[in-house]
Design a protein around this motif. Structure first.
Motif, PDB file in Angstrom:
ATOM      1  N   VAL A  58     -23.159 -92.921   4.553  1.00 55.61           N
ATOM      2  CA  VAL A  58     -23.606 -92.080   3.793  1.00 55.61           C
ATOM      3  C   VAL A  58     -23.968 -90.659   4.524  1.00 55.61           C
ATOM      4  CG1 VAL A  58     -25.118 -93.505   2.565  1.00 55.61           C
ATOM      5  CG2 VAL A  58     -26.128 -92.626   4.334  1.00 55.61           C
ATOM      6  N   SER A  59     -23.398 -90.651   5.927  1.00 54.43           N
ATOM      7  CA  SER A  59     -23.803 -89.573   6.683  1.00 54.43           C
ATOM      8  C   SER A  59     -22.993 -88.288   6.184  1.00 54.43           C
ATOM      9  CB  SER A  59     -23.378 -89.938   8.064  1.00 54.43           C
ATOM     10  OG  SER A  59     -22.013 -89.947   8.296  1.00 54.43           O
ATOM     11  N   PHE A 102     -12.418 -93.970   9.250  1.00 60.09           N
ATOM     12  CA  PHE A 102     -11.258 -93.349   9.282  1.00 60.09           C
ATOM     13  C   PHE A 102     -10.892 -92.599   7.819  1.00 60.09           C
ATOM     14  CE2 PHE A 102      -9.797 -97.436   7.311  1.00 60.09           C
ATOM     15  CZ  PHE A 102      -8.345 -97.002   7.205  1.00 60.09           C
ATOM     16  N   HIS A 103     -11.375 -93.432   6.944  1.00 58.18           N
ATOM     17  CA  HIS A 103     -10.752 -93.057   5.623  1.00 58.18           C
ATOM     18  C   HIS A 103     -12.157 -93.272   4.496  1.00 58.18           C
ATOM     19  CE1 HIS A 103      -8.486 -92.812   1.776  1.00 58.18           C
ATOM     20  NE2 HIS A 103      -7.673 -92.085   2.679  1.00 58.18           N
ATOM     21  N   GLN A 104     -12.168 -92.407   3.356  1.00 59.66           N
ATOM     22  CA  GLN A 104     -13.047 -92.561   2.490  1.00 59.66           C
ATOM     23  C   GLN A 104     -13.042 -93.839   1.719  1.00 59.66           C
ATOM     24  OE1 GLN A 104     -15.618 -90.872   1.405  1.00 59.66           O
ATOM     25  NE2 GLN A 104     -16.061 -92.091  -0.330  1.00 59.66           N
ATOM     26  N   SER A 105     -11.834 -94.684   1.763  1.00 55.13           N
ATOM     27  CA  SER A 105     -11.667 -95.939   1.163  1.00 55.13           C
ATOM     28  C   SER A 105     -12.807 -97.068   1.779  1.00 55.13           C
ATOM     29  CB  SER A 105     -10.243 -96.372   1.597  1.00 55.13           C
ATOM     30  OG  SER A 105      -9.738 -96.539   2.613  1.00 55.13           O
ATOM     31  N   VAL A 106     -13.000 -96.826   3.163  1.00 49.85           N
ATOM     32  CA  VAL A 106     -14.059 -97.810   3.648  1.00 49.85           C
ATOM     33  C   VAL A 106     -15.297 -97.438   3.095  1.00 49.85           C
ATOM     34  CG1 VAL A 106     -15.264 -98.539   5.895  1.00 49.85           C
ATOM     35  CG2 VAL A 106     -12.653 -97.478   6.142  1.00 49.85           C
ATOM     36  N   VAL A 107     -15.789 -96.289   2.761  1.00 50.03           N
ATOM     37  CA  VAL A 107     -17.015 -96.374   2.130  1.00 50.03           C
ATOM     38  C   VAL A 107     -17.076 -96.721   0.767  1.00 50.03           C
ATOM     39  CG1 VAL A 107     -18.393 -94.283   0.996  1.00 50.03           C
ATOM     40  CG2 VAL A 107     -17.469 -94.004   3.293  1.00 50.03           C
ATOM     41  N   ASP A 108     -15.952 -96.404  -0.091  1.00 46.47           N
ATOM     42  CA  ASP A 108     -15.543 -97.091  -1.373  1.00 46.47           C
ATOM     43  C   ASP A 108     -15.869 -98.672  -1.278  1.00 46.47           C
ATOM     44  OD1 ASP A 108     -15.482 -94.562  -2.151  1.00 46.47           O
ATOM     45  OD2 ASP A 108     -13.050 -94.607  -2.127  1.00 46.47           O
TER      46      ASP A 108
END
Length: 269
Positions: A58-59, A102-108
C-alpha cells in the motif's frame, strides 16, 4: 516477461525449488503461491512476513528499512531478515536502500481473496486486505495530534491523508466514522495545511486530499457524519476560493518557479 523475471529471481534464491516449479501450471498465481510457501516455511505468515508485504503493498513510494521498522513494529534484525528472504519479490535502489515490489502483479496477487488452482478457486492463504495496512501507516503518524506535525517526515505530510481515506472507504459503522473524523480534522486544520504548503509544496495534492475527505464523509452513515460533511465541504470551498486564482500561476512563472506554476495549473483541470 513478468513470469520469467520472477522465476529467475525465485530460482536464484531457492535453487532446490526447480523440481517443484516444473509441475506448476502457467501463470503467476501458482508461482507466487509456491514461492511464498517456501519462503514462509516454518515461520508464521501473519506475524513474520505479512507486516513487510502488507506495508509495501500500500505504500505510495518506496520505503526504507527505517520506515518499515517504524510502521511494522518488527525489530531491526527481523526487518533485515525478512527483506533478504523476500528478495525475489522486492527490489531495492538508492542509498540508503529503498524497497518496493518488483512489479504491480505482486500487489495484485496479495489482494486476491481467492486464486486459481487448476479448474477451481481456492482461498489465498497470503491474502492481505489493503485497508488494514493503510490504517497501520496512518495511525503511526496520528496518535500525538497536531503537536506532532512539526516532527512528521515528508512521507507522513504527503500521504497520511491518502492512507486514511483508503482505510475509511473499506470500513463501516463506528470504525469508518472514526477514520473519517480523523481525516477531516487533519486536512481542514489550518496549521497542517500551512505546513503542507510550505514543506510539500504540492497544492494539487492538498486539493485532492480535501476532495477525498469530502467523498469519505459522504459515505459515512454515522448519526454525527453531517458535521464532518459540512466541515469538509466548507474547507474545500474556501480552498478553491483562495487557491484557484489564475493570476497565481503567472506570479509563480514570473518568479521563475516554473515547476510550481505547472503544478498550480493542475488545480484548474
Amino acid at each position: 516477461f513478468q513470469y520469467v523475471t520472477f522465476l529467475m529471481n525465485h530460482l536464484q534464491s531457492h535453487p532446490a525449488a526447480s523440481d517443484a516449479i516444473e509441475g506448476l501450471p502457467p501463470g503467476l498465481e501458482p508461482l507466487y503461491r509456491e514461492s511464498l510457501a517456501r519462503t514462509v516455511a516454518a515461520r508464521e505468515w501473519e506475524r513474520d512476513y505479512a507486516p513487510v508485504m502488507g506495508l509495501l503493498s500500500v505504500s505510495r513510494e518506496s520505503l526504507t528499512s527505517a520506515q518499515l521498522l517504524k510502521f511494522s513494529g518488527l525489530k531491526e534484525r527481523e526487518i533485515s531478515a525478512r527483506l533478504a528472504e523476500l528478495q525475489p519479490f522486492i527490489e531495492q535502489s538508492g542509498a540508503p536502500p529503498e524497497h518496493r515490489f518488483f512489479h504491480q502483479s505482486v500487489v495484485d496477487y496479495l489482494r486476491l481473496p481467492q486464486i486459481s488452482r487448476g479448474a477451481t478457486r481456492i482461498a489465498n492463504e497470503f491474502y492481505l486486505p489493503p485497508a488494514e495496512w493503510h490504517e497501520r501507516i496512518a495511525r503511526f503518524y496520528l496518535p500525538g495530534g497536531p503537536s506532532t506535525w512539526t516532527r512528521w517526515d515528508p512521507y507522513g505530510l504527503r500521504y497520511t491523508a491518502s492512507h486514511l481515506a483508503e482505510a475509511a472507504r473499506a470500513e463501516h459503522g463506528d470504525n469508518r466514522h472514526d477514520l473519517v473524523t480523523r481525516l477531516v480534522e487533519l486536512v481542514t486544520a489550518p496549521q497542517y495545511r500551512a505546513r503542507h504548503k510550505r514543506d510539500v509544496a504540492d497544492i494539487p495534492r492538498l486539493q485532492r486530499d480535501l476532495r477525498e475527505s469530502l467523498s469519505c464523509a459522504a459515505l459515512d452513515e454515522h448519526p454525527g457524519a453531517v458535521v464532518n460533511l459540512i466541515t469538509a465541504a466548507l474547507a474545500l470551498a474556501a480552498f478553491r476560493e483562495e487557491e484557484l486564482r489564475p493570476e497565481s500561476v503567472f506570479e509563480l512563472a514570473e518568479k521563475g518557479e516554473l515547476e510550481q506554476a505547472a503544478r498550480r495549473l493542475e488545480l484548474f483541470e
